[in-house]
Scaffold this motif. Structure first.
Motif, PDB file in Angstrom:
ATOM      1  N   GLY A  36       0.811  -1.213   0.000  1.00  0.00           N
ATOM      2  CA  GLY A  36       0.000   0.000   0.000  1.00  0.00           C
ATOM      3  C   GLY A  36       0.843   1.261   0.000  1.00  0.00           C
ATOM      4  N   ALA A  37       1.907   1.258   0.792  1.00  0.00           N
ATOM      5  CA  ALA A  37       2.801   2.416   0.847  1.00  0.00           C
ATOM      6  C   ALA A  37       3.437   2.679  -0.513  1.00  0.00           C
ATOM      7  CB  ALA A  37       3.883   2.200   1.904  1.00  0.00           C
ATOM      8  N   ARG A  38       3.837   1.624  -1.197  1.00  0.00           N
ATOM      9  CA  ARG A  38       4.441   1.792  -2.530  1.00  0.00           C
ATOM     10  C   ARG A  38       3.419   2.306  -3.538  1.00  0.00           C
ATOM     11  NH1 ARG A  38       8.968  -2.918  -3.387  1.00  0.00           N
ATOM     12  NH2 ARG A  38       9.982  -2.580  -1.380  1.00  0.00           N
ATOM     13  N   ALA A  39       2.170   1.847  -3.425  1.00  0.00           N
ATOM     14  CA  ALA A  39       1.126   2.342  -4.329  1.00  0.00           C
ATOM     15  C   ALA A  39       0.888   3.829  -4.096  1.00  0.00           C
ATOM     16  CB  ALA A  39      -0.163   1.557  -4.122  1.00  0.00           C
ATOM     17  N   ILE A  40       0.893   4.251  -2.839  1.00  0.00           N
ATOM     18  CA  ILE A  40       0.728   5.677  -2.531  1.00  0.00           C
ATOM     19  C   ILE A  40       1.917   6.467  -3.069  1.00  0.00           C
ATOM     20  CG2 ILE A  40       0.678   7.368  -0.648  1.00  0.00           C
ATOM     21  CD1 ILE A  40      -0.995   5.261   0.931  1.00  0.00           C
ATOM     22  N   ASP A  41       3.124   5.948  -2.852  1.00  0.00           N
ATOM     23  CA  ASP A  41       4.325   6.632  -3.360  1.00  0.00           C
ATOM     24  C   ASP A  41       4.289   6.787  -4.874  1.00  0.00           C
ATOM     25  OD1 ASP A  41       5.395   6.963  -0.827  1.00  0.00           O
ATOM     26  OD2 ASP A  41       6.691   5.184  -0.962  1.00  0.00           O
TER      27      ASP A  41
ATOM     28  N   ASN B 184       0.635   9.939  -8.521  1.00  0.00           N
ATOM     29  CA  ASN B 184       0.927  11.349  -8.795  1.00  0.00           C
ATOM     30  C   ASN B 184      -0.337  12.171  -8.973  1.00  0.00           C
ATOM     31  OD1 ASN B 184       3.776  11.076  -8.819  1.00  0.00           O
ATOM     32  ND2 ASN B 184       3.642  10.136 -10.835  1.00  0.00           N
ATOM     33  N   ASP B 185      -1.488  11.587  -8.757  1.00  0.00           N
ATOM     34  CA  ASP B 185      -2.767  12.256  -8.947  1.00  0.00           C
ATOM     35  C   ASP B 185      -3.257  12.796  -7.601  1.00  0.00           C
ATOM     36  OD1 ASP B 185      -5.341  13.072  -9.535  1.00  0.00           O
ATOM     37  OD2 ASP B 185      -6.039  11.100 -10.199  1.00  0.00           O
ATOM     38  N   PRO B 186      -3.264  14.132  -7.418  1.00  0.00           N
ATOM     39  CA  PRO B 186      -3.688  14.700  -6.130  1.00  0.00           C
ATOM     40  C   PRO B 186      -5.104  14.290  -5.722  1.00  0.00           C
ATOM     41  CG  PRO B 186      -2.644  16.385  -7.478  1.00  0.00           C
ATOM     42  CD  PRO B 186      -2.813  15.166  -8.345  1.00  0.00           C
ATOM     43  N   ALA B 187      -6.009  14.182  -6.657  1.00  0.00           N
ATOM     44  CA  ALA B 187      -7.380  13.783  -6.323  1.00  0.00           C
ATOM     45  C   ALA B 187      -7.406  12.352  -5.801  1.00  0.00           C
ATOM     46  CB  ALA B 187      -8.290  13.923  -7.541  1.00  0.00           C
ATOM     47  N   GLU B 188      -6.638  11.481  -6.406  1.00  0.00           N
ATOM     48  CA  GLU B 188      -6.565  10.090  -5.952  1.00  0.00           C
ATOM     49  C   GLU B 188      -5.922  10.018  -4.571  1.00  0.00           C
ATOM     50  OE1 GLU B 188      -6.989   5.878  -6.143  1.00  0.00           O
ATOM     51  OE2 GLU B 188      -8.012   7.563  -7.063  1.00  0.00           O
ATOM     52  N   LEU B 189      -4.877  10.806  -4.334  1.00  0.00           N
ATOM     53  CA  LEU B 189      -4.242  10.824  -3.010  1.00  0.00           C
ATOM     54  C   LEU B 189      -5.200  11.343  -1.941  1.00  0.00           C
ATOM     55  CD1 LEU B 189      -0.664  12.058  -3.951  1.00  0.00           C
ATOM     56  CD2 LEU B 189      -1.327   9.771  -3.170  1.00  0.00           C
ATOM     57  N   ARG B 190      -6.002  12.349  -2.267  1.00  0.00           N
ATOM     58  CA  ARG B 190      -7.017  12.837  -1.319  1.00  0.00           C
ATOM     59  C   ARG B 190      -8.030  11.741  -1.017  1.00  0.00           C
ATOM     60  NH1 ARG B 190      -6.316  17.677  -3.998  1.00  0.00           N
ATOM     61  NH2 ARG B 190      -7.957  17.251  -5.494  1.00  0.00           N
ATOM     62  N   ARG B 191      -8.459  11.016  -2.049  1.00  0.00           N
ATOM     63  CA  ARG B 191      -9.420   9.931  -1.862  1.00  0.00           C
ATOM     64  C   ARG B 191      -8.834   8.857  -0.940  1.00  0.00           C
ATOM     65  NH1 ARG B 191     -10.579   5.042  -3.177  1.00  0.00           N
ATOM     66  NH2 ARG B 191      -8.758   4.732  -4.486  1.00  0.00           N
TER      67      ARG B 191
ATOM     68  N   LEU C 283      -8.345   6.225   4.380  1.00  0.00           N
ATOM     69  CA  LEU C 283      -7.517   5.792   5.501  1.00  0.00           C
ATOM     70  C   LEU C 283      -7.955   6.439   6.806  1.00  0.00           C
ATOM     71  CD1 LEU C 283      -4.019   5.771   3.780  1.00  0.00           C
ATOM     72  CD2 LEU C 283      -5.373   3.793   4.493  1.00  0.00           C
ATOM     73  N   LEU C 284      -8.346   7.720   6.773  1.00  0.00           N
ATOM     74  CA  LEU C 284      -8.851   8.374   7.977  1.00  0.00           C
ATOM     75  C   LEU C 284     -10.131   7.702   8.474  1.00  0.00           C
ATOM     76  CD1 LEU C 284      -8.271  12.154   7.186  1.00  0.00           C
ATOM     77  CD2 LEU C 284      -7.288  10.851   9.075  1.00  0.00           C
ATOM     78  N   SER C 285     -11.003   7.367   7.556  1.00  0.00           N
ATOM     79  CA  SER C 285     -12.243   6.684   7.926  1.00  0.00           C
ATOM     80  C   SER C 285     -11.944   5.319   8.537  1.00  0.00           C
ATOM     81  CB  SER C 285     -13.149   6.517   6.710  1.00  0.00           C
ATOM     82  OG  SER C 285     -13.587   7.760   6.242  1.00  0.00           O
ATOM     83  N   ALA C 286     -11.039   4.576   7.922  1.00  0.00           N
ATOM     84  CA  ALA C 286     -10.684   3.250   8.434  1.00  0.00           C
ATOM     85  C   ALA C 286     -10.036   3.358   9.818  1.00  0.00           C
ATOM     86  CB  ALA C 286      -9.744   2.546   7.461  1.00  0.00           C
ATOM     87  N   TRP C 287      -9.195   4.346   9.999  1.00  0.00           N
ATOM     88  CA  TRP C 287      -8.526   4.565  11.285  1.00  0.00           C
ATOM     89  C   TRP C 287      -9.552   4.842  12.376  1.00  0.00           C
ATOM     90  CZ3 TRP C 287      -5.756   9.719  12.614  1.00  0.00           C
ATOM     91  CH2 TRP C 287      -5.188   9.648  13.876  1.00  0.00           C
ATOM     92  N   GLN C 288     -10.502   5.735  12.105  1.00  0.00           N
ATOM     93  CA  GLN C 288     -11.507   6.079  13.103  1.00  0.00           C
ATOM     94  C   GLN C 288     -12.442   4.906  13.393  1.00  0.00           C
ATOM     95  OE1 GLN C 288     -11.482   8.773  15.053  1.00  0.00           O
ATOM     96  NE2 GLN C 288      -9.555   9.200  13.995  1.00  0.00           N
ATOM     97  N   LEU C 289     -12.794   4.156  12.363  1.00  0.00           N
ATOM     98  CA  LEU C 289     -13.627   2.972  12.562  1.00  0.00           C
ATOM     99  C   LEU C 289     -12.902   1.949  13.437  1.00  0.00           C
ATOM    100  CD1 LEU C 289     -16.178   1.356  12.018  1.00  0.00           C
ATOM    101  CD2 LEU C 289     -15.144   0.583   9.885  1.00  0.00           C
ATOM    102  N   GLN C 290     -11.618   1.722  13.149  1.00  0.00           N
ATOM    103  CA  GLN C 290     -10.829   0.780  13.939  1.00  0.00           C
ATOM    104  C   GLN C 290     -10.722   1.250  15.388  1.00  0.00           C
ATOM    105  OE1 GLN C 290      -9.503  -2.258  13.074  1.00  0.00           O
ATOM    106  NE2 GLN C 290      -9.136  -2.418  15.252  1.00  0.00           N
TER     107      GLN C 290
END
Length: 64
Positions: free
Chosen positions: A19-24, A27-34, A39-46
Motif C-alpha cells: 500500500g505504501a508503494r502504491a501511494i508513493d 501522482n494524482d492529487p485527487a486520488e491521493l485525497r481519496r 484511511l482516515l475513515s478506516a482509522w476512526q472505525l478501527q
C-alpha cells in the motif's frame, strides 16, 4: 518499511509495504485525497471498534 511496525505479522507487513508503494507511485492529487480520506475513515472505525471491544471485555458500559 515504516518505522515501529516490525511487530506486525509478515503478511500485514507485506500488505502495508504494498500500500505504501502504491501511494508513493501515485501522482494524482485527487486520488491521493481519496486514499487519505479512506484511511482516515478506516482509522476512526478501527479506533471505535477497539474502544467498544475493550469496554465489552472489561464489562464496562459501551458509550455511543
Amino acid at each position: 518499511m515504516l518505522p515501529a511496525l516490525d511487530s506486525l505479522s509478515l503478511s500485514r507487513q507485506f500488505s502495508l509495504e504494498s500500500g505504501a508503494r502504491a501511494i508513493d507511485a501515485c501522482n494524482d492529487p485527487a486520488e491521493l485525497r481519496r486514499i487519505a480520506k479512506m484511511l482516515l475513515s478506516a482509522w476512526q472505525l478501527q479506533a471505535d471498534l477497539t474502544r467498544h471491544y475493550g469496554a465489552q471485555t472489561l464489562g464496562l458500559p459501551v458509550q455511543p
